[in-house]
Design a protein around this motif. Structure first.
Motif, short mmCIF file in Angstrom:
data_model
loop_
_atom_site.label_atom_id
_atom_site.label_comp_id
_atom_site.label_asym_id
_atom_site.label_seq_id
_atom_site.Cartn_x
_atom_site.Cartn_y
_atom_site.Cartn_z
N PRO A 230 -1.33 -8.37 -2.07
CA PRO A 230 -0.51 -8.71 -0.90
C PRO A 230 0.55 -9.72 -1.36
O PRO A 230 0.26 -10.63 -2.14
CB PRO A 230 -1.52 -9.37 0.05
N HIS A 231 1.77 -9.53 -0.92
CA HIS A 231 2.82 -10.44 -1.37
C HIS A 231 3.93 -10.52 -0.32
O HIS A 231 4.04 -9.67 0.56
CB HIS A 231 3.39 -10.00 -2.72
N GLY A 232 4.71 -11.56 -0.42
CA GLY A 232 5.80 -11.75 0.53
C GLY A 232 6.75 -12.80 -0.01
O GLY A 232 6.48 -13.46 -1.02
N GLY A 233 7.87 -12.94 0.67
CA GLY A 233 8.84 -13.89 0.17
C GLY A 233 9.86 -14.29 1.21
O GLY A 233 9.76 -13.93 2.39
N LEU B 183 8.52 2.40 -7.22
CA LEU B 183 7.76 1.37 -6.51
C LEU B 183 6.47 1.94 -5.94
O LEU B 183 5.40 1.34 -6.08
CB LEU B 183 8.61 0.77 -5.39
N MET B 184 6.54 3.12 -5.34
CA MET B 184 5.36 3.73 -4.74
C MET B 184 4.33 4.07 -5.80
O MET B 184 3.12 3.93 -5.58
CB MET B 184 5.76 4.97 -3.93
N ASN B 185 4.79 4.51 -6.94
CA ASN B 185 3.85 4.82 -8.04
C ASN B 185 3.20 3.54 -8.57
O ASN B 185 2.02 3.54 -8.93
CB ASN B 185 4.60 5.53 -9.18
N ALA B 186 3.97 2.45 -8.60
CA ALA B 186 3.41 1.17 -9.06
C ALA B 186 2.31 0.70 -8.12
O ALA B 186 1.28 0.16 -8.56
CB ALA B 186 4.51 0.12 -9.15
N PHE B 187 2.50 0.94 -6.82
CA PHE B 187 1.49 0.53 -5.84
C PHE B 187 0.15 1.21 -6.09
O PHE B 187 -0.92 0.65 -5.79
CB PHE B 187 1.96 0.86 -4.42
N LYS B 188 0.18 2.42 -6.64
CA LYS B 188 -1.05 3.18 -6.85
C LYS B 188 -1.98 2.51 -7.87
O LYS B 188 -3.17 2.78 -7.91
CB LYS B 188 -0.71 4.60 -7.30
N ASP C 97 0.85 -1.19 0.00
CA ASP C 97 0.00 0.00 0.00
C ASP C 97 0.89 1.25 0.00
O ASP C 97 1.76 1.39 0.87
CB ASP C 97 -0.91 -0.01 1.24
N ALA C 98 0.68 2.14 -0.95
CA ALA C 98 1.53 3.32 -1.09
C ALA C 98 1.48 4.23 0.14
O ALA C 98 2.49 4.80 0.56
CB ALA C 98 1.14 4.11 -2.35
#
Length: 412
Positions: free
Chosen positions: A349-352, A339-344, A314-315
């Motif tokens: 939800p993701h993780g690794g 990255l923040m613009n992509a979130f928009k 979430d941005a």
């Protein structure tokens, strides 16, 4: 850690940064719609070298979309058990232990505890203070552990352990001991405590007749870390660190931030894209030190083998984290705007998680260092002794790269 930088010949006075790991890149893949990412990737870190670090290493790296922490731990616990079974013929049938970070620190003095043996720590602060022993009375925290069968230690052996904890690498000022014998207790602080008071401290550590209790004090986490070094040293002397025995676990619920006294600011304990625990988001601006991260490490025999986290997607939350870390909105946009613009545009939800390939190999091979499993490793000073690198380069190359060297000051 800092990224390595490489000067560009085609773009004067500009540099490429070789990322420490492909963190933001794999997050962008999740935003783009990939449901999973898997890669064996070479990583570089330009940082102060420690005992078991190398500037270059290999990760088995994975990222997954629409997952929670439980999903990732379940998948990689199965993977880890498969590796132990296939490579080492070791079978783990029970679920692996999951230990909160604070428990790992308070019981073992480390966020990568070695569980091949016991010797858990006990908080002795309330029992130790208020008896006129200023060393304990003035300390923030008093902690100790019982070493099984060590009551027979000679004065020479105790003095050697005292000198061990006084080494600069450990940093303690001294060592208090309690000897549990069949006929009673003896300690190095008998003149400040009654036998009953000494026994109460020893018994809280779980000591029995024939055991020796070792106690340190000071700032809480500093004292715990120092006692961890002593615990491992005593275990080594007792032959308890068997490389053919494995005790894997998950360490979870890490602090989101760690405070640096020198710069008087918080830093991300993992990286700034780690998601906080949902129930702790309310404390981000009012009490950042209270916030726990949605992060986890796979630990075995006192070594971190792998680690990861649920990421921020979430941005707005990401901007709040950058604010907690001292970034201005302009600086955050400059460094991580992509990255923040992509979130928009909407991010799942993701993780690794990433396992250290070299560390896994050294664990299975019974080695104390990943250096034994890397071709042409660097030495403790970060030098490649085969190629004698890093080294000076020809002035013509400096001119080609538009670089100019400056003299190194004595304190640098």
């Amino acid at each position: 850690a800092r990224d390595f930088v490489v000067p560009s010949r085609m773009n004067p006075n500009q540099f490429y940064a070789l990322p420490q790991s492909p963190q933001t890149l794999k997050q962008l893949l999740m935003v783009a719609g990939y449901d999973r990412y898997f890669q064996i990737v070479r990583c570089f870190r330009d940082e102060d070298l420690r005992a078991d670090r190398q500037p270059e290493f290999t990760q088995i790296d994975c990222e997954m979309a629409f997952v929670e922490q439980e999903d990732i731990l379940e998948v990689f616990e199965r993977w880890a058990k498969h590796m132990f079974r296939t490579v080492m013929d070791v079978e783990f049938t029970e679920p692996l232990r999951r230990m909160p970070w604070i428990e790992a620190m308070e019981k073992y003095g480390s966020d990568k505890p070695d569980l091949r043996f016991g010797m858990e720590f006990a908080d002795l602060t309330d029992l130790a203070q208020g008896h006129g022993f200023s060393v304990f009375d003035d300390a923030e925290y008093v902690t100790g552990f019982a070493a099984p069968g060590c009551a027979a230690y000679t004065r020479k052996q105790i003095d050697a352990l005292t000198e061990f904890v006084k080494r600069p690498q450990v940093g303690a000022k001294g060592l208090v001991w309690i000897r549990m014998e069949e006929g009673g207790v003896k300690s190095s602080v008998d003149k400040f405590y009654t036998p009953e008071e000494v026994r109460a401290m020893a018994e809280r550590c779980g000591a029995k007749a024939g055991d020796m209790v070792f106690i340190l004090c000071g700032k809480k986490f500093k004292a715990l870390t120092q006692l961890c070094a002593l615990r491992l040293e005593v275990a080594q002397q007792l032959g308890l660190r068997d490389p053919k025995k494995f005790a894997p676990l998950w360490v979870v619920d890490f602090p989101m931030f760690e405070w640096d006294d020198e710069t008087q600011r918080f830093y991300a304990m993992h990286h700034p894209f780690t998601s906080p625990k949902p129930e702790d988001i309310q404390y981000l601006e009012s009490d950042p030190g209270r916030v726990r991260a949605n992060a986890y490490d796979f630990v075995c025999n006192g070594t971190e083998i792998g680690g990861g986290s649920i990421r921020i997607h979430d941005a707005k939350l990401q901007a709040t984290i950058f604010k907690c870390l001292g970034f201005t909105p302009e600086k955050a946009q400059e460094q991580f705007g992509f990255l923040m613009n992509a979130f928009k545009f909407g991010a799942p939800p993701h993780g690794g998680l990433a396992f250290g390939f070299d560390r896994l190999c050294s664990l299975f091979g019974g080695s104390e260092s990943i250096r034994d499993y890397i071709a042409f490793p660097k030495n403790n000073a970060g030098r490649d002794v085969m190629l004698d690198a890093p080294s000076q380069i020809d002035p013509a190359q400096l001119d080609e790269l538009f670089l100019e060297l400056r003299p190194v000051k004595e304190n640098e």
